[in-house]
Structure formats: C-alpha cells, structure tokens
Enzyme design. Structure first.
Site, PDB file in Angstrom:
ATOM      1  N   HIS A   5       0.868  -1.102   0.315  1.00  0.00           N
ATOM      2  CA  HIS A   5      -0.268   0.002   0.047  1.00  0.00           C
ATOM      3  C   HIS A   5       1.121   1.184   0.058  1.00  0.00           C
ATOM      4  O   HIS A   5       0.327   2.801  -0.498  1.00  0.00           O
ATOM      5  CB  HIS A   5      -1.241  -0.122   1.122  1.00  0.00           C
ATOM      6  N   ARG A  34     -11.391   2.859  -4.138  1.00  0.00           N
ATOM      7  CA  ARG A  34     -11.014   1.730  -2.656  1.00  0.00           C
ATOM      8  C   ARG A  34     -11.628   2.580  -1.125  1.00  0.00           C
ATOM      9  O   ARG A  34     -10.561   3.788  -1.069  1.00  0.00           O
ATOM     10  CB  ARG A  34      -9.330   1.955  -2.437  1.00  0.00           C
ATOM     11  N   GLU A  84     -10.377 -12.224  -8.231  1.00  0.00           N
ATOM     12  CA  GLU A  84      -9.263 -11.372  -7.571  1.00  0.00           C
ATOM     13  C   GLU A  84      -8.060 -12.519  -6.559  1.00  0.00           C
ATOM     14  O   GLU A  84      -7.699 -13.108  -6.043  1.00  0.00           O
ATOM     15  CB  GLU A  84      -8.817 -10.335  -6.737  1.00  0.00           C
ATOM     16  N   ASN A 143      -3.268  -7.929  -8.311  1.00  0.00           N
ATOM     17  CA  ASN A 143      -2.940  -7.773  -7.690  1.00  0.00           C
ATOM     18  C   ASN A 143      -2.584  -9.036  -6.608  1.00  0.00           C
ATOM     19  O   ASN A 143      -1.823  -9.168  -5.777  1.00  0.00           O
ATOM     20  CB  ASN A 143      -2.984  -6.447  -6.258  1.00  0.00           C
ATOM     21  N   ASP A 144      -3.757  -8.723  -6.315  1.00  0.00           N
ATOM     22  CA  ASP A 144      -4.575 -10.087  -5.549  1.00  0.00           C
ATOM     23  C   ASP A 144      -4.310 -12.034  -6.348  1.00  0.00           C
ATOM     24  O   ASP A 144      -4.029 -12.491  -5.869  1.00  0.00           O
ATOM     25  CB  ASP A 144      -5.549  -9.749  -4.774  1.00  0.00           C
ATOM     26  N   CYS A 204      -8.333  -3.573 -12.476  1.00  0.00           N
ATOM     27  CA  CYS A 204      -7.394  -2.861 -11.573  1.00  0.00           C
ATOM     28  C   CYS A 204      -6.399  -2.518 -11.177  1.00  0.00           C
ATOM     29  O   CYS A 204      -6.512  -2.474 -10.597  1.00  0.00           O
ATOM     30  CB  CYS A 204      -8.693  -1.536 -10.942  1.00  0.00           C
TER      31      CYS A 204
HETATM   32  C1  PEP Z   1      -6.083  -6.230  -6.425  1.00  0.00           C
HETATM   33  O1  PEP Z   1      -6.197  -6.811  -5.437  1.00  0.00           O
HETATM   34  O2  PEP Z   1      -5.556  -5.700  -7.351  1.00  0.00           O
HETATM   35  C2  PEP Z   1      -6.732  -5.040  -5.915  1.00  0.00           C
HETATM   36  C3  PEP Z   1      -6.440  -3.741  -7.420  1.00  0.00           C
HETATM   37  O3  PEP Z   1      -6.958  -4.459  -5.119  1.00  0.00           O
HETATM   38  P1  PEP Z   1      -6.076  -4.283  -3.498  1.00  0.00           P
HETATM   39  O4  PEP Z   1      -5.341  -4.098  -5.027  1.00  0.00           O
HETATM   40  O5  PEP Z   1      -6.547  -2.652  -3.022  1.00  0.00           O
HETATM   41  O6  PEP Z   1      -6.394  -5.520  -2.908  1.00  0.00           O
HETATM   42 MG    MG Z   2      -7.180  -6.992  -3.985  1.00  0.00          MG
END
Ligand code: PEP
Ligand code: MG
Length: 594
Positions: free
Chosen positions: A199, A306, A441, A464-465, A512
């Site tokens: 983050h 978010r 995700e 990302n996840d 995203c």
């Molecule tokens: C992701 O997981 O790709 C995502 C966009 O959500 P976050 O990064 O908030 O977990």
């Molecule tokens: Mg995520």
C-alpha cells in the site's frame, strides 16, 4: 563526536513510484517517539529551546526518582539499581553538553538535536567490544525515548510534524500510518520492506510522489535531517550525496520532469489504437485528495475507489452520512463519467479497532473484505446504503472485493435488495439499475467466471491479489517479489479465461490491479480484449501513448503468440524484444526495474 558522514552511500531497493527527489529525510520510527524537526533562526529562540531541553531532563529525572520510589515500596530493592543506571545516563554531562552544543551549532530544535546525539552515541556503543557495555545501548535508547517524550509532550506527538517538505523514511507504512501523515509535506517515501503492490507503493503513485521500498535496512542507515536522493525509477537511494552526484541527479530530474510534461499533450486525445480500437482509461483512487491528479491526467472515470481510508485513523466507524458526503465529493467531480465504488476491503493489512477481528496467522487469507462485511452486516449495509444513495447524484457502479464463490453473490444481492427496499420506503432516491460488479482476484472466481458473469454487470480483475493467490507469492514480502510474475502463463490464461467468460455473457471487463497501469503490459491487455483499464492517475497518459501507437490486430497476434509459451521467461523475452525498441522512452522505467 560529530564526525563527517560518509558521502554517496548507495542503497538499492525497488522503485515503485517514479520520479526523482533530492531532499531531507524524516525518519518515522514505529512504536517510538516521532521527532519534530525544525530550524531555529533567532538567538533567543535557541536559548529558549535549550531551556526547554534542560527542563525535559529535569522532568525525566523526577519521573525516574518516582519510579525508583515505587519499585522500592513494592519491595523490589534491586530494581532500584536499574533506575540508578538510567539516572547516570541522564546526568551524563556528555549527553547534555553535546545536545545543547548541537542546538546552538545547527540551530535546530531540541528534540531533533537530542535524537542526533543519541544516534551518534548508539553508533559508538555498537562498536564497543565488551558485551555488557554494548548491551547498555538499550538503556541509552530507553532514557532517550523518555526525554524525547517529555520534550515533545506525548499527546502532541504527530507522526509527521515537520515544517519543511521531507522524504519519509519508515520500516513500513500501513494505510493507517500514512493516514497520519501531513501529505502536503511529503516529497516521497522510502521503506525497509514492501513490494510493488504494497500500500505504500500504491499510495505514493496515487500522490504522484516517488517511492522506493524493500531497502531492508534504510531506517538504520538514515537519520532525520540527512540529505538524500531518491530515484523512484531505478530504485536507488543515495545518502549524503557529494556535490557531483547531486548535480548529476538534478540534471536527471529535469529530464524526467520534461518528459512527464510532454505526455500532457495526450490528455485531450482518445484512448484508441491506430486501427480504431477504443478502450477506456479510468483512475484508481483511495482518497478525495487525488481527484485533481485524476482530472489533470484525463481519466474517463474512476474504475476503482478503494474506500478503506474512510475507516482508518479514527476511533469510531464512519456514519452513512459521512460515507455519502465523501462519495458526493468524488461523483460531483467525476460526473458524467462513472465512479466505481468498491466496498471496504478491510482486514488483511488494513485493520480498524472498532471491528473485532482475532489475530490471524494468514491475514491475506483471513476475515477480510466481503467476508468481514457479510459477518458485520450492519456495518456493511451502512456503506451499501450510502453508495446506493450516492447513485442518485451521477453514474455510480458498486464493486465487491474478494468474491470467491456464488453463494457470496447471492448474499450480496439479497443485501442490496434489502437496502433498496429500505430506501424506497424512506423515499430516498437511488439508481434502481445501479451496476453491480465483482473483483476477480481469487483464483476460484476465475474458475467460475462463467457462472459469476451471469449474475453481475461487470468484472474488474484485481491482478495484485490474483497473482498473489494464484502464484502463492505474498504481495508485501520483498523476499519473494522477484517471483511475482504478471506474465506467468497461469496468469495469462486466467486473464483470458475471465475476459472470454465475461464477453460470452455480454458484460464488460475492467482491470484495476497494478498490471493495468504498467505501459509494458498495455499491448497484451489490449490484445486480450479488456474493455477498461483502471490505474493510478500518473500512468494514464503513458498508457494512452502506447495505445495510440499500436494496432489492435498486432496486439491480438501478440497475445496468441504468448499464450503458446510455457515458461514465463519466454513470454518476457518475446515481449521485451517486441516492445523495448519500439517504445524506448515510455518503457524506460520498466526496463530499469526488470
Ligand atoms: C487488486 O487486488 O488487484 C486490487 C486492485 O485491490 P487491492 O490492491 O486494493 O487489494
Ligand atoms: Mg485486491
């Protein structure tokens, strides 16, 4: 004792938010007293500060004597000796004299001066051979913290109380930590831990400020007030730069800033390939302060809002009205373009004190996001109600994170239906046809994407996840960040499977995750047929430039080719060969980091 520091100490980390900064460091020490730093200009200010310092020593002494009395009263006679050791450190002439000298010489505030003297003493202690004496370092540290607390006044401690712009140096910054910062004063971030999608990294990109993470020991090598250079492109950090290195970097910074300015020419142009294939480019946001950057870079809406920040850094939960007023701010700025509001993704690395969640061994796999929402239904419904109400103000889409199965979709839809009924009963307006989407995700969501597509209005791929769970690579662990591979054949197949499942049901697919904002991946994401890319605002124009220089046909061919490779390296080699020579400027950052 104030020896000259070694110049040009170079540290290599992971550049996660581009840009170059030259400035002063501000060390945020978790669990310790944060030290405000400011310069004193007038002579009487200096003398006043020295008095403040001596008073803090006196207060600390009295506190130690009180504690000693207490210990004795409780019958722990020996405990008093520990306090005697503290008192000896406190009364050490060296500590007092060095600090007052430092305030006078450097014309800085007492806390900053004391911190600096303590750091030097700590270093001297570390070099002592005798084990016992070396261990006294912790006593010194403790005494130092006690004086600092009295000096600053614990209740007044701010995580980043600085009068000038600084570069934040921290072990790690959780979303809650960063919520404490005075972001106006932050030039950039550098941290010991973290990866591209932690983050801190996302936040830095959102704020358009450079960041380098995964530096491992930077908090031990830098003191507040040190001059440093941060290169968010190469991931290099230079401590105490020499004049020649400083000059080189200043020139590099000017070149970089020029290139960024040139990109603005793409702002009024459509995100369209040379053969007329149109895609939408939207922005990810976490806080409303990012909206100027979103508009400045020509986003066609918000693809991922978010909302976790609304819950952080506060003792209570946000009310429905607070949610609503915050969403209003976004929608009014973004309208008529869409705003995609994601329900809270709390849990994982984002905790709030008001929701009781037991300590988890694997928080990324724990009670987070909709799992938490479906347990804490009232809290969840408050947010859903506010989102629905905000849909009366402009085009709003609602997005649910961490969906893993159909059961959750049914539960969510029931909740939405309940909330709609409540609003109707109260005569409160909302968009009855509000689009409902899910984040893709979790691997199970990809596997059942055909079923999910029948129940929702759009998908948003959270790479990302998704990559974290698919490849079993912790997204915030810098020790495995080299294994975090968006071009792994399994990831590519998953993207294809998701897009195909969505299109078979006639729904749109967005992406995203951070992959969406990396220009190197733009041609293949186009080739996969993704309808929308949502990213940090700073990437929008770079991605648009790539889109406008490619042919959709070519991108499709590229995707057909890479789907045949079985090894990640083959995919990477192929794309490097295809793209680096064509887009040397645009992919410069990527090339340096990979
Ligand atoms: C992701 O997981 O790709 C995502 C966009 O959500 P976050 O990064 O908030 O977990
Ligand atoms: Mg995520």
């Amino acid at each position: 004792m104030q020896s000259q520091p070694t110049q040009d100490v170079r540290l290599q980390g992971i550049g996660v938010s581009s840009g170059i900064i030259l400035g002063k460091a501000f060390l945020v020490e978790q669990g310790k007293v944060e030290v405000p730093t400011f310069s004193l200009l007038e002579k009487d200010e200096i003398e006043k500060e020295i008095k403040v310092f001596l008073k803090a020593i006196e207060t600390t002494r009295n506190q130690f004597l009180e504690t000693k009395k207490d210990i004795r009263k409780k019958g722990f006679k020996k405990g008093g000796f520990i306090i005697d050791a503290y008192l000896m450190i406190l009364e050490d002439k060296l500590l007092i004299k060095e600090t007052t000298n430092h305030i006078r010489k450097e014309k800085i505030n007492a806390a900053w001066a004391l911190k600096s003297v303590l750091n030097n003493l700590q270093k001297a202690f570390s070099e002592i051979e005798d084990n016992y004496l070396r261990e006294r370092k912790t006593d010194l540290d403790y005494v130092g913290q006690c004086i600092l607390k009295n000096l600053i006044g614990e209740e007044k401690i701010d995580r980043c109380k600085v009068s000038e712009k600084v570069i934040i140096v921290a072990h790690d910054l959780s979303p809650a930590d960063s919520a404490h910062l005075d972001l106006e004063k932050v030039l950039g971030f550098i941290t010991d831990v973290g990866g591209r999608t932690s983050h801190t990294a996302i936040m830095a990109r959102a704020l358009q400020i450079p960041a380098v993470v995964g530096l491992e020991t930077v908090t031990r090598q830098i003191q507040s007030g040190d001059s440093i250079i941060v290169d968010g492109i190469s991931g290099e950090v230079i401590i105490h730069p020499s004049q020649s290195v400083f000059n080189d970097y200043r020139a590099k910074k000017e070149k970089y800033d020029y290139f960024e300015k040139e990109l603005l020419k793409f702002k009024p142009l459509l995100a369209e390939t040379r053969d007329g294939y149109r895609i939408r480019l939207l922005a990810n946001i976490e806080i409303t302060e990012e909206l100027p950057s979103v508009l400045h870079h020509g986003a066609e809406g918000i693809g991922l809002y978010r909302t976790e920040f609304l819950y952080l850094n506060r003792p209570d939960l946000p009310s429905e009205e607070q949610h609503f007023q915050t969403y209003r701010k976004v929608i009014e700025k973004i309208s008529p373009n869409p705003t995609t509001i994601r329900t809270f993704d709390l849990g994982g690395d984002k905790f709030i004190s008001r929701i009781n969640v037991a300590r988890e061994m694997n928080p990324a796999l724990g009670l987070r996001a909709i799992r938490l929402g479906l347990r804490e239904v009232d809290i969840f419904k408050t947010q859903i109600r506010a989102i629905l109400r905000s849909s009366a103000l402009g085009k709003v889409r609602i997005l649910f994170p961490m969906v893993s199965g159909m059961q959750e979709i049914y539960q969510i839809k029931d909740l939405i239906a309940d909330v709609k009924e409540e609003l109707k009963a109260k005569g409160q307006p909302f968009d009855p046809a509000i689009e409902v989407g899910v984040m893709i995700e979790i691997p199970s969501a990809v596997v059942i994407a055909d079923l999910l597509a029948k129940e929702v209005d759009f998908f948003s791929i959270g790479t990302n996840d998704l990559i974290q769970y698919l490849l079993a690579i912790d997204r915030v662990n810098e020790h495995v960040s080299h294994l975090y591979k968006p071009l792994h054949p399994a990831v590519l197949r998953f993207i294809k499977r998701t897009v195909d499942a969505a299109h078979a049901e006639g729904i749109r697919v967005s992406m995203c995750g951070e992959m969406a904002g990396e220009p190197f991946y733009t041609p293949i994401l186009l080739g996969f047929g993704i309808d929308e890319l949502s990213m940090n605002a700073l990437s929008l124009l770079k991605v648009k430039k790539i889109i406008r220089s490619t042919y959709y046909r070519e991108c499709q061919q590229m995707v057909n080719k890479i789907l045949k490779f079985s090894i990640t390296q083959e995919v990477e080699d192929f794309l490097h060969q295809e793209l680096f020579s064509r887009f040397p400027e645009e992919l410069r950052d990527f090339k340096l980091n990979h």
